[in-house]
Design a protein around this motif. Structure first.
Motif, mmCIF file in Angstrom:
data_model
loop_
_atom_site.group_PDB
_atom_site.id
_atom_site.type_symbol
_atom_site.label_atom_id
_atom_site.label_comp_id
_atom_site.label_asym_id
_atom_site.label_seq_id
_atom_site.Cartn_x
_atom_site.Cartn_y
_atom_site.Cartn_z
ATOM 1 N N ARG A 83 0.814 -1.221 0.000
ATOM 2 C CA ARG A 83 0.000 0.000 0.000
ATOM 3 C C ARG A 83 0.849 1.273 0.000
ATOM 4 O O ARG A 83 0.485 2.258 -0.636
ATOM 5 N N ASP A 84 1.963 1.272 0.729
ATOM 6 C CA ASP A 84 2.825 2.459 0.749
ATOM 7 C C ASP A 84 3.481 2.692 -0.611
ATOM 8 O O ASP A 84 3.511 3.817 -1.108
ATOM 9 N N ALA A 85 3.991 1.632 -1.217
ATOM 10 C CA ALA A 85 4.613 1.754 -2.539
ATOM 11 C C ALA A 85 3.583 2.185 -3.579
ATOM 12 O O ALA A 85 3.881 3.002 -4.457
ATOM 13 N N LEU A 86 2.373 1.663 -3.475
ATOM 14 C CA LEU A 86 1.320 2.019 -4.426
ATOM 15 C C LEU A 86 0.910 3.477 -4.248
ATOM 16 O O LEU A 86 0.718 4.195 -5.231
ATOM 17 N N ALA A 87 0.801 3.936 -3.003
ATOM 18 C CA ALA A 87 0.451 5.338 -2.754
ATOM 19 C C ALA A 87 1.512 6.261 -3.354
ATOM 20 O O ALA A 87 1.187 7.261 -3.998
ATOM 21 N N ASP A 88 2.781 5.911 -3.178
ATOM 22 C CA ASP A 88 3.871 6.697 -3.749
ATOM 23 C C ASP A 88 3.790 6.704 -5.275
ATOM 24 O O ASP A 88 3.931 7.756 -5.906
ATOM 25 N N LEU A 89 3.545 5.554 -5.867
ATOM 26 C CA LEU A 89 3.445 5.459 -7.323
ATOM 27 C C LEU A 89 2.285 6.297 -7.857
ATOM 28 O O LEU A 89 2.437 7.035 -8.833
ATOM 29 N N VAL A 90 1.136 6.201 -7.227
ATOM 30 C CA VAL A 90 -0.033 6.971 -7.680
ATOM 31 C C VAL A 90 0.264 8.473 -7.608
ATOM 32 O O VAL A 90 -0.072 9.225 -8.525
ATOM 33 N N GLU A 91 0.919 8.907 -6.544
ATOM 34 C CA GLU A 91 1.251 10.332 -6.431
ATOM 35 C C GLU A 91 2.233 10.761 -7.520
ATOM 36 O O GLU A 91 2.113 11.851 -8.073
ATOM 37 N N ARG A 92 3.204 9.905 -7.850
ATOM 38 C CA ARG A 92 4.144 10.251 -8.919
ATOM 39 C C ARG A 92 3.436 10.292 -10.272
ATOM 40 O O ARG A 92 3.687 11.198 -11.078
ATOM 41 N N VAL A 93 2.548 9.324 -10.527
ATOM 42 C CA VAL A 93 1.788 9.323 -11.794
ATOM 43 C C VAL A 93 0.907 10.562 -11.857
ATOM 44 O O VAL A 93 0.852 11.253 -12.880
ATOM 45 N N ARG A 94 0.226 10.845 -10.774
ATOM 46 C CA ARG A 94 -0.662 12.007 -10.735
ATOM 47 C C ARG A 94 0.112 13.294 -11.018
ATOM 48 O O ARG A 94 -0.356 14.163 -11.744
ATOM 49 N N ALA A 95 1.312 13.420 -10.478
ATOM 50 C CA ALA A 95 2.138 14.619 -10.684
ATOM 51 C C ALA A 95 2.583 14.761 -12.144
ATOM 52 O O ALA A 95 2.849 15.880 -12.598
ATOM 53 N N GLU A 96 2.664 13.657 -12.851
ATOM 54 C CA GLU A 96 3.101 13.689 -14.254
ATOM 55 C C GLU A 96 1.961 13.992 -15.232
ATOM 56 O O GLU A 96 2.218 14.232 -16.410
ATOM 57 N N LEU A 97 0.749 13.976 -14.754
ATOM 58 C CA LEU A 97 -0.394 14.204 -15.650
ATOM 59 C C LEU A 97 -0.723 15.673 -15.797
ATOM 60 O O LEU A 97 -0.445 16.490 -15.013
#
Length: 97
Positions: A83-97
């Motif tokens: 869950r922590d790794a996924l939360a970090d990934l989602v935030e990085r993807v969101r920042a790139e959009l």
């Protein structure tokens, strides 16, 4: 094949550490948002799948690609259960959009 409400519940549970996650039903599937930004789609015509938009961050973290439906741009298949790794990934993807 439409995605099941049970799979939606599973994905939302995995995303429990991401702030402001909401979803919207769309033609038997679900669009996923974090604080109003569309970041992913899960489900598809084939089976329940959790897919993230193709970005540098999702490409670096996730190897498998899938198309949500024939003719669509490929997306990254989420196979992360941390869950922590996924939360970090989602935030990085969101920042790139």
């Amino acid at each position: 094949m439409a995605s099941t409400p049970e799979y939606l519940a599973h994905v939302l549970d995995l995303l429990g550490r991401v702030d402001g996650v909401t979803h919207r039903a769309m033609m038997g599937e679900y669009l996923l948002y974090a604080r109003g930004t569309l970041f992913g789609l899960f489900g598809g015509v084939y089976d329940d799948r959790f897919l993230l938009k193709e970005t540098p961050a999702s490409s670096a973290a996730l190897t498998a690609q899938c198309s949500p439906y024939p003719g669509a741009k490929p997306m990254r298949l989420v196979d992360v259960e941390d869950r922590d790794a996924l939360a970090d990934l989602v935030e990085r993807v969101r920042a790139e959009l």
